[in-house]
Design a protein around this motif. Structure first.
Motif, short mmCIF file in Angstrom:
data_model
loop_
_atom_site.label_atom_id
_atom_site.label_comp_id
_atom_site.label_asym_id
_atom_site.label_seq_id
_atom_site.Cartn_x
_atom_site.Cartn_y
_atom_site.Cartn_z
N PHE A 4 -0.21 -17.29 -35.54
CA PHE A 4 1.00 -17.16 -36.37
C PHE A 4 2.13 -16.73 -35.46
O PHE A 4 1.89 -16.28 -34.34
N PHE A 6 5.50 -14.21 -34.83
CA PHE A 6 5.75 -12.79 -35.13
C PHE A 6 7.25 -12.52 -35.12
O PHE A 6 7.96 -12.96 -34.22
N ARG A 8 10.16 -9.36 -36.13
CA ARG A 8 10.32 -7.96 -36.52
C ARG A 8 11.65 -7.78 -37.25
O ARG A 8 12.70 -8.14 -36.71
N ASP A 50 7.12 -8.06 -39.37
CA ASP A 50 6.79 -6.64 -39.22
C ASP A 50 7.91 -5.81 -39.84
O ASP A 50 9.06 -5.88 -39.40
#
Ligand SMILES: Cc1cc2nc3c(=O)[nH]c(=O)nc-3n(C[C@H](O)[C@H](O)[C@H](O)COP(=O)(O)OP(=O)(O)OC[C@H]3O[C@@H](n4cnc5c(N)ncnc54)[C@H](O)[C@@H]3O)c2cc1C
Ligand code: SF4
Ligand code: FES
Ligand code: FES
Lengths: 338, 173
Positions: A4, A6, A8, A50
């Motif tokens: 996947f 990522f 933030r 995230d």
């Protein structure tokens, strides 16, 4: 785990925008449920957002005596917060009855609400499961269903919500604060989780793109008249077979306000406020407690292996009401049940 | 540092302090902290028991707090400080908790031990355990298949006693 990308998020707005742009994305908080499910490939998001840097860790006093808990406050931070211990000891107790110290350090408030069922077939990607793969069938009906629902069950899914914390939140009339592409809104706790209905894949009423920003706990009059009683297969580090969060406001031996929320028995933390109200002004005592238990379990139905949960729930409710009325909440270290 | 990346798949750049030493990493985002430690970093003291948060063998300290490293994506910890069993002490300079485990024979096979020790160090620092029953409850996130629990609790109790942070002395169960 499948690959996947990522991302933030630094602000709530950024997280909402990233969710809107990536329908295949999932938010990452403590990760204790999401990463577990990704390892089993029960879920396989194409993107992880995230949210751990969002400013949602604070626990703050509100002018009306309520307490606001940020969605990223860890389960440990909430359980050991002095204000929570003093004013919402039921919540602290329920959190400490769940998981382990390591997991509670990582787990967050928002993630706890959104943790998924522990139904074995939900985890087993080879088995039919309407919650994981809508329309494929429910393997638990007629299968191994010892841990499954006895209340509000449904021909499509008989799974239970596994959280301890949420059972206390249900009893405490908590408000869930969420924010999404359409702005901010509030959801009463009892309307947050849902029964399976014909969409067992949906555990709650959060809309696409919405994120939980926090919880609001209104002040309550229960003092020490509360308890969280959790019955499980081993004394620690195990999910509830049945749990009871009970709180009673008592005046001169009579019930003013009764709250009984049940865990491990339904697709959502279970509370029947109509039934509770029928007991206003009733005298505290064993016969009332027994009646309350019978009343709350009207319609309870076993699936075979979990039939025992009906009498387990009845006895647990009676015990919990006794503890709450006496002002002797269940000790989560010494597990002997008084 | 060894690079365990596959070409053409997403990577992230992060920095972590590992046992006091700041290091930079280029990682696939799905690398767990546990796999980073045991793989490229060759810090194999931290164990993989269940890989699902159910046993505590992978317990390490992240910014001083104990967590299960098997359920943490390393990329989500960018900037954090990690302490593993290797960072607590060395063969010539054991941490008091390591010493107490040796003294009390608090293991048999030793597989759960690094996780138990990291967890116990955090337990003492948290300061919520004041009795043996509380030690047992707050160590329940660390399973021991060999059943060394009694000696583990003894070791922790001794460390707490020497640090005079245990006001209530109870009879052993
Ligand atoms: C071995 C084990 C034992 C356990 N025992 C218990 C127990 O006894 N009792 C109990 O109650 N729990 C137990 N748990 C579950 C644990 O409490 C949950 O995993 C934890 O609370 C989830 O929080 P998290 O922050 O780690 O969530 P994550 O895993 O990060 O997220 C869970 C889900 O919530 C979503 N999400 C997270 N935060 C937000 C937000 N702010 N807004 C919108 N979506 C969000 C994520 O996208 C994801 O889908 C146990 C877990 C394990 C692994
Ligand atoms: S009970 Fe629900 S989660 Fe379990 S197999 Fe049936 S549909 Fe899936
Ligand atoms: S390996 Fe992490 S808890 Fe078992
Ligand atoms: S010493 Fe063998 S598992 Fe604990």
């Amino acid at each position: 785990m499948r690959p996947f990308s990522f991302n933030r998020a630094e602000t709530v707005k950024e997280a909402i925008a990233a969710l809107a742009q990536n329908p295949d994305a999932k938010l990452l908080a403590g990760g204790t449920n999401l990463i577990d499910l990704m390892k089993y490939e029960v879920t396989h998001p194409g993107m992880i957002i995230d949210i751990n840097r969002l400013p949602l860790k604070e626990i703050t006093d509100l002018p009306d005596g309520a307490l606001r808990i940020g969605a990223l406050a860890s389960n440990s931070a909430v359980a050991y917060d002095e204000r929570v211990k003093a004013r919402f000891p039921l919540l602290s107790s329920a959190i400490l009855a769940g998981a382990s110290p390591q997991l509670r350090n990582a787990a967050t408030t928002g993630g706890n609400l959104l943790q998924r069922t522990r139904c074995y077939y939900f985890y087993d990607t080879a088995a039919p499961c309407n919650k994981r793969a809508p329309g494929s069938g429910c393997s638990a009906i007629g299968g191994v269903n010892r841990i499954h629902a006895i209340l509000g069950a449904n021909p499509a899914c008989i799974a239970v919500h596994p959280s301890d914390m949420c059972v206390a939140l249900a009893a405490l009339d908590t408000v869930v604060e969420v924010e999404g592409p359409q702005g901010a809104r509030e959801i009463a706790f009892l309307d947050f989780h849902r029964l399976a209905g014909d969409e067992p894949q949906r555990d709650n009423t959060l809309q696409t793109g919405e994120i939980i920003t926090g919880l609001r706990l209104p002040p309550n009059p229960f003092g020490q008249n509360h308890t969280y009683l959790k019955i499980r297969d081993r004394l620690s580090y195990a999910f509830a077979l049945v749990s009871v969060a009970a709180a009673i406001e008592i005046d001169k031996g009579r019930i003013i306000d009764l709250r009984v929320a049940l865990g491990g028995v339904a697709h959502k933390p279970w509370r029947d406020t109509l039934a509770e109200r029928e007991f206003a002004d009733r005298a505290i005592g064993e016969s009332t407690f027994r009646e309350i238990a019978e009343r709350l379990l009207i319609g309870a139905k076993g699936q075979g292996q979990n039939d025992f949960k009906i009498s387990l729930a009845r006895n647990a409710i009676i015990r919990a009401l006794r503890q709450a009325a006496a002002g002797t909440p269940q000790d989560q270290t010494v597990k002997a049940i008084q | 540092m060894a690079d365990a990346r596959s070409p053409d798949l997403p990577v992230c750049n992060i920095s972590l302090s590992i046992n006091g030493e700041r290091q930079k990493f280029t990682l696939h985002p799905w690398t767990t902290l546990l796999d980073l430690l045991r793989g490229p970093l060759e810090l194999s003291g931290t164990k993989k028991g269940c890989d699902h948060g159910q046993c505590g063998a992978c317990t390490v300290l992240v910014d001083g707090e104990r967590i299960n490293s098997c359920l943490k994506l390393a990329v989500s910890l960018d900037g954090a400080g990690i302490i593993t069993i290797e960072g607590l002490g060395s063969p010539n300079g054991l941490h008091p908790m390591q010493e107490a485990f040796v003294e009390h024979d608090a293991y048999q096979c030793g597989y759960c031990t690094p996780g138990q020790i990291c967890s116990a160090v955090a337990l003492v620092k948290e300061g919520h355990a004041r009795s043996r029953a509380e030690i047992r409850e707050l160590m329940s996130g660390n399973l021991c298949r060999c059943g060394a629990y009694t000696n583990i609790a003894d070791a922790i109790e001794e460390v707490m006693d020497t640090q005079r942070i245990r006001p209530v002395k109870e009879a052993a169960e």
